[in-house]
Design an enzyme around this catalytic site. Sequence first.
Site, mmCIF file in Angstrom:
data_model
loop_
_atom_site.group_PDB
_atom_site.id
_atom_site.type_symbol
_atom_site.label_atom_id
_atom_site.label_comp_id
_atom_site.label_asym_id
_atom_site.label_seq_id
_atom_site.Cartn_x
_atom_site.Cartn_y
_atom_site.Cartn_z
ATOM 1 C CG HIS A 1 -9.059 -3.315 -6.183
ATOM 2 N ND1 HIS A 1 -8.728 -2.601 -7.314
ATOM 3 C CD2 HIS A 1 -7.897 -3.455 -5.484
ATOM 4 C CE1 HIS A 1 -7.437 -2.314 -7.299
ATOM 5 N NE2 HIS A 1 -6.914 -2.834 -6.198
ATOM 6 C CG HIS B 1 -3.753 0.830 -4.485
ATOM 7 N ND1 HIS B 1 -5.008 0.809 -5.053
ATOM 8 C CD2 HIS B 1 -3.133 -0.307 -4.893
ATOM 9 C CE1 HIS B 1 -5.139 -0.284 -5.782
ATOM 10 N NE2 HIS B 1 -4.013 -0.977 -5.708
ATOM 11 C CG ASP C 1 -3.654 -4.115 -3.077
ATOM 12 O OD1 ASP C 1 -4.748 -3.971 -3.656
ATOM 13 O OD2 ASP C 1 -2.564 -3.843 -3.610
ATOM 14 C CG HIS D 1 -1.469 -9.141 -3.453
ATOM 15 N ND1 HIS D 1 -2.653 -8.701 -2.906
ATOM 16 C CD2 HIS D 1 -1.259 -8.372 -4.551
ATOM 17 C CE1 HIS D 1 -3.142 -7.716 -3.642
ATOM 18 N NE2 HIS D 1 -2.316 -7.490 -4.646
#
Length: 735
Positions: free
Chosen positions: A532, A690, A694, A717
């Site tokens: 973030h 969101h 990321d 990720h």
Amino acid sequence: MEKRLAKERILIVDDEKNIVSSLTGILSDEGYDVSMTGDGVEALELIQKDPPDLVLLDIWLPGMDGIEVLKTLKTYNPGVEVLIMSGHGTIDTAVKATKLGAQDFIEKPFSLDRITESIQNALHEKKSVLTKETGSPAVLKQLPVCFESMVEVKKGIKALSEHLEPVLLLGETGTGKESVARAIHAQSLKADLPFVKLNCSFRQKQAIQTQLFKRKNKENKPGSDSASGKKVVLLSNIESLSKGLQEKLAEALQNASHPGSSFEFLPSRLFISSAENLEDLAAKGKFHQGLLDCFKETTLLIPPLRNHAASISVITRDFWEEKKRELNTILPKIEEGVLTALCSYSWPGNIKELRNVLEKLILTCANQETIRIQDLPPEIWKPQNQIDINSFNEVGSLQEAETIWEKHFILHHLKRNNWDIDKTCKVLKTTKKQFQEKIKFHSIEMQEVDSSSTQKKYPQRTLKRSVVLCGSSLHSGIKTGLILQPMPPGSGIIFGDIASGKTIPAQLENVQSTDYSTCLKRGANSVGTIEHIMATLHMYRVTNLLIKIGDEAPVMDGSAKDFCELLEDGEFEDQDDFYEEIVVDKCYSFGDKEKGGPYISIEPSDNFSVSYHMEYPEPIGIQDFTYEFQGDESFKKEIAPARTFGFMEEVAQLTKMGYASGGKLDNFILLGDNKVLNTELRFEDEFARHKILDILGDFYLLGKPIRGKIKACKSGHTQNVGLLKIIRDSLTEIN
């Protein structure tokens, strides 16, 4: 003790509850306004928001110790008085604390008289200093160490500081023109006035004009410099100033009294600087001749560092000693081989490049005993970028030596400018015809210019001042925080451990895991949940920053909203060095798109955008969102507020595994029974947004912004980092 009418405010920073309780009661009875915290990072955040008059600071604190708190506090808020308390004090600790700016060192257990007397003395001393001050704090009048060996520059600084005439500073990029201007100002009669730098390449015309001119009115009365808001101004890259303002500035300088003019010229003194040949520009009609004529007698030429190669080792040692005193610490020794490499390098970025290299060495090698040649940037220590000193014996004459050096110099700049002759000619301030003759004379084999590159240059960016944020970590659940500190150009984003000071560059090779967040590891140190803050730095185009942090970034409310506010509070500072975006030349992908698995790809585009498609159980369902970067405001409104989320069963599983211990009902979106359980959504498609947040954070591990169209489906990720490695390897092959 005498009671005060206006309460002076004291912050107690100590994790021993009994001591805090006793001190709070005693000092409140004495008429002070008292607040308290047991955490060093939280203390810095409180001080940043509302500085107290005095801080009672314990040495032994969890996470960030008192000495580190003191050092950081004095960096960005030196006016706050600090008294150090310790039950395990040593003479060395007391001396160190005093050198860092503590007013007193008090050993526990202490008596009421001892603590109150020390507080009184510190606050009295503060009042005395404020009373004596008549304006800005005294300006350091020492000459920067890098100019001590440059006799002509030293003479020029001395001569120009004896009057207040406007000054023109000429020299290549990075030669230290601003430092020279500040040195002249610091030794002048107007040293008490604020020094304001305006970069004409970046500032809008109206912003510059506001700093230089003010419309006169009948009420204007002459007054002191401080009363009328006077200042000393440096206009860097003056060649970029609009023609209209050049003309207006020339008129103002030619006639300081401006008879009949409706505008008042604001600066008490003016400096202008340029890396260009202003005489050539004026001859071609690209610079105002009248403005140039104003500086006929007050122009100072600052030579490039390569003209003083023999002094580089002296400059380096002096800089090292200066930093030892400034940081009050022991720095690693510099091996002779390092000094030899520094002296052999051509330093196209001049003294600024040298200082940046040395500052980065201090940061990245803080825990070593010596600085080795391998610690230098590759372009400095690799043999092909150095002049071979052993070959000097083979050179028969000075003319031959000059010829060899000139060839190396031309090759260096051709490579630096992608073999673009026009661009190289501009940098070296020579004509194309003369340059081509040199290429022919030295038998330099030209390489083709990469015409496919459409990269643009953007100014590197840092913050103007340090800022602090305090919160809790998502996975460990402990109280944590971070301190953002400005860094010089070329530093990159670096995470530094609050306790040990050891650093981890935010680079792809340092990624340790991508299970539930992106974690970095280097040696024994690691830092997690960085995506973030990295996304925010990415979208605000902050390129150089030290992030002092614990094991994990604070989760805040699960979004990046607080990080946006933190950066804006630190204010941005565009630096004189530049970066180029990474421009993808083909499509890259990672994952199993054909089988419907998670995947992510990027393809060439004129802009930067991210599209995300997700298919989750209800209440998420199928969501799609596309974010097109249109500046930091678009990020702040569309992506930063999107919060992390999790299903009840996932949270329970993570808790069993030791994760999500810091998950609370106010720092993430909890899902279960086909509905959102704990909050109202900020966007209908908040979950997809969101995921884009990321991606933006992970992609900044490439070290600079990228231009292209990203498409992702159900990726996390792991897929993000997988794609980044493919891009990195491809770029490495190209280079």
